[in-house]
Design a protein around this motif. Sequence first.
Motif, PDB file in Angstrom:
ATOM      1  N   THR A 134      19.164   4.304 -28.347  1.00  0.00           N
ATOM      2  CA  THR A 134      18.504   3.847 -29.566  1.00  0.00           C
ATOM      3  C   THR A 134      17.006   3.759 -29.283  1.00  0.00           C
ATOM      4  N   VAL A 135      16.199   4.006 -30.294  1.00  0.00           N
ATOM      5  CA  VAL A 135      14.748   3.876 -30.162  1.00  0.00           C
ATOM      6  C   VAL A 135      14.282   2.715 -31.038  1.00  0.00           C
ATOM      7  N   LEU A 136      13.654   1.733 -30.413  1.00  0.00           N
ATOM      8  CA  LEU A 136      13.081   0.617 -31.144  1.00  0.00           C
ATOM      9  C   LEU A 136      11.607   0.909 -31.392  1.00  0.00           C
ATOM     10  N   VAL A 137      11.138   0.674 -32.597  1.00  0.00           N
ATOM     11  CA  VAL A 137       9.740   0.894 -32.975  1.00  0.00           C
ATOM     12  C   VAL A 137       9.102  -0.473 -33.198  1.00  0.00           C
ATOM     13  N   ILE A 138       8.165  -0.822 -32.334  1.00  0.00           N
ATOM     14  CA  ILE A 138       7.555  -2.155 -32.381  1.00  0.00           C
ATOM     15  C   ILE A 138       6.110  -2.045 -32.855  1.00  0.00           C
ATOM     16  N   GLU A 139       5.817  -2.704 -33.962  1.00  0.00           N
ATOM     17  CA  GLU A 139       4.467  -2.752 -34.505  1.00  0.00           C
ATOM     18  C   GLU A 139       3.891  -4.164 -34.478  1.00  0.00           C
ATOM     19  N   ASP A 140       4.750  -5.155 -34.391  1.00  0.00           N
ATOM     20  CA  ASP A 140       4.316  -6.547 -34.449  1.00  0.00           C
ATOM     21  C   ASP A 140       3.374  -6.878 -33.282  1.00  0.00           C
ATOM     22  N   GLU A 141       2.177  -7.328 -33.611  1.00  0.00           N
ATOM     23  CA  GLU A 141       1.157  -7.561 -32.585  1.00  0.00           C
ATOM     24  C   GLU A 141       1.545  -8.706 -31.651  1.00  0.00           C
ATOM     25  N   GLU A 142       2.148  -9.744 -32.182  1.00  0.00           N
ATOM     26  CA  GLU A 142       2.545 -10.869 -31.344  1.00  0.00           C
ATOM     27  C   GLU A 142       3.629 -10.458 -30.353  1.00  0.00           C
ATOM     28  N   LEU A 143       4.548  -9.635 -30.809  1.00  0.00           N
ATOM     29  CA  LEU A 143       5.613  -9.171 -29.919  1.00  0.00           C
ATOM     30  C   LEU A 143       5.036  -8.277 -28.827  1.00  0.00           C
ATOM     31  N   LYS A 144       4.085  -7.428 -29.189  1.00  0.00           N
ATOM     32  CA  LYS A 144       3.451  -6.585 -28.166  1.00  0.00           C
ATOM     33  C   LYS A 144       2.733  -7.437 -27.127  1.00  0.00           C
ATOM     34  N   LYS A 145       2.129  -8.543 -27.544  1.00  0.00           N
ATOM     35  CA  LYS A 145       1.477  -9.454 -26.597  1.00  0.00           C
ATOM     36  C   LYS A 145       2.489 -10.036 -25.620  1.00  0.00           C
ATOM     37  N   GLN A 146       3.674 -10.322 -26.113  1.00  0.00           N
ATOM     38  CA  GLN A 146       4.716 -10.859 -25.235  1.00  0.00           C
ATOM     39  C   GLN A 146       5.246  -9.811 -24.268  1.00  0.00           C
ATOM     40  N   ILE A 147       5.246  -8.565 -24.703  1.00  0.00           N
ATOM     41  CA  ILE A 147       5.753  -7.482 -23.852  1.00  0.00           C
ATOM     42  C   ILE A 147       4.757  -7.115 -22.758  1.00  0.00           C
ATOM     43  N   ARG A 148       3.475  -7.233 -23.035  1.00  0.00           N
ATOM     44  CA  ARG A 148       2.457  -6.772 -22.078  1.00  0.00           C
ATOM     45  C   ARG A 148       2.644  -7.332 -20.667  1.00  0.00           C
ATOM     46  N   PRO A 149       2.818  -8.649 -20.461  1.00  0.00           N
ATOM     47  CA  PRO A 149       3.005  -9.121 -19.077  1.00  0.00           C
ATOM     48  C   PRO A 149       4.298  -8.623 -18.443  1.00  0.00           C
ATOM     49  N   ILE A 150       5.302  -8.333 -19.273  1.00  0.00           N
ATOM     50  CA  ILE A 150       6.551  -7.770 -18.759  1.00  0.00           C
ATOM     51  C   ILE A 150       6.328  -6.346 -18.266  1.00  0.00           C
ATOM     52  N   ALA A 151       5.327  -5.667 -18.849  1.00  0.00           N
ATOM     53  CA  ALA A 151       5.025  -4.276 -18.498  1.00  0.00           C
ATOM     54  C   ALA A 151       3.808  -4.191 -17.584  1.00  0.00           C
ATOM     55  N   MET A 152       3.795  -5.054 -16.566  1.00  0.00           N
ATOM     56  CA  MET A 152       2.755  -5.012 -15.529  1.00  0.00           C
ATOM     57  C   MET A 152       1.346  -5.107 -16.118  1.00  0.00           C
ATOM     58  N   ASP A 153       1.232  -5.827 -17.229  1.00  0.00           N
ATOM     59  CA  ASP A 153      -0.064  -6.085 -17.872  1.00  0.00           C
ATOM     60  C   ASP A 153      -0.799  -4.801 -18.253  1.00  0.00           C
ATOM     61  N   GLN A 154      -0.066  -3.763 -18.566  1.00  0.00           N
ATOM     62  CA  GLN A 154      -0.709  -2.512 -18.968  1.00  0.00           C
ATOM     63  C   GLN A 154      -1.292  -2.677 -20.381  1.00  0.00           C
ATOM     64  N   PRO A 155      -2.604  -2.446 -20.541  1.00  0.00           N
ATOM     65  CA  PRO A 155      -3.251  -2.756 -21.815  1.00  0.00           C
ATOM     66  C   PRO A 155      -2.799  -1.894 -22.982  1.00  0.00           C
ATOM     67  N   GLN A 156      -2.276  -0.690 -22.686  1.00  0.00           N
ATOM     68  CA  GLN A 156      -1.844   0.188 -23.781  1.00  0.00           C
ATOM     69  C   GLN A 156      -0.749  -0.447 -24.634  1.00  0.00           C
ATOM     70  N   ILE A 157       0.008  -1.391 -24.057  1.00  0.00           N
ATOM     71  CA  ILE A 157       1.058  -2.062 -24.825  1.00  0.00           C
ATOM     72  C   ILE A 157       0.458  -2.725 -26.059  1.00  0.00           C
ATOM     73  N   GLU A 158      -0.609  -3.480 -25.853  1.00  0.00           N
ATOM     74  CA  GLU A 158      -1.263  -4.167 -26.974  1.00  0.00           C
ATOM     75  C   GLU A 158      -2.171  -3.247 -27.772  1.00  0.00           C
ATOM     76  N   GLU A 159      -2.783  -2.289 -27.094  1.00  0.00           N
ATOM     77  CA  GLU A 159      -3.766  -1.428 -27.760  1.00  0.00           C
ATOM     78  C   GLU A 159      -3.119  -0.323 -28.582  1.00  0.00           C
ATOM     79  N   SER A 160      -1.826  -0.132 -28.405  1.00  0.00           N
ATOM     80  CA  SER A 160      -1.138   0.942 -29.125  1.00  0.00           C
ATOM     81  C   SER A 160      -0.985   0.603 -30.596  1.00  0.00           C
TER      82      SER A 160
END
Length: 209
Positions: A46-72
């Motif tokens: 399944t492919v999840l499409v995430i646009e919610d900015e707050e959720l992306k902020k929560q994911i960023r530290p889980i993804a080794m603080d890669q800035p593209q998570i939030e900047e996408s």
Amino acid sequence: MNILESLEWRYASKRMNGQRVPSDKVERILEAIRLAPSSMGLQPYTVLVIEDEELKKQIRPIAMDQPQIEESSHLLVFAAWDDITPDQIEEYIQHAAEVRNMPAEQLLDFKNILLGIAERNTQEQNFNWAARQAYIAFGVGLVAAATEQVDATPMEGFDAAALDKLLKLNEKGLRSVTLLPLGYRDAENDWLAALPKVRRQREKFIIEA
């Protein structure tokens, strides 16, 4: 651009500028992913499409603080089925019969092949097979994004267990396998943007027999 020019243009953007990708481009990328090849057509992911900015902020530290998570603009999460079950196979067979306008009974032999494969494997083997199928679609998504002149950064650097918990994927019978932020490169702040693409020489990469 032709497909080779698009692939020469693309690279794994290290920084994105936050600009929103038009919805029609996103839909074409998602449709290309949906149409990607899959063994026996099962598409066990399944492919999840995430646009919610707050959720992306929560994911960023889980993804080794890669800035593209939030900047996408959009963050795609490719999640494989954690097992291949008889119910999933039955749903697929019924859908295939409906799409092809035939009785499901005509697909009984095919159904039994799928059931046999799933039953002789362990759950982990089924998950690993599903994850490999997800990667095929993931690659198609990268190419589709390039043809749309949309930057996409393939990511495996994240804590899958933590992401699964955050997104409650286990409750859906899913496990995350890879991430794909979509957006536009921030060339001024991306050290990789101006560097030539490096790939192995053709004569070392291709063996003709």
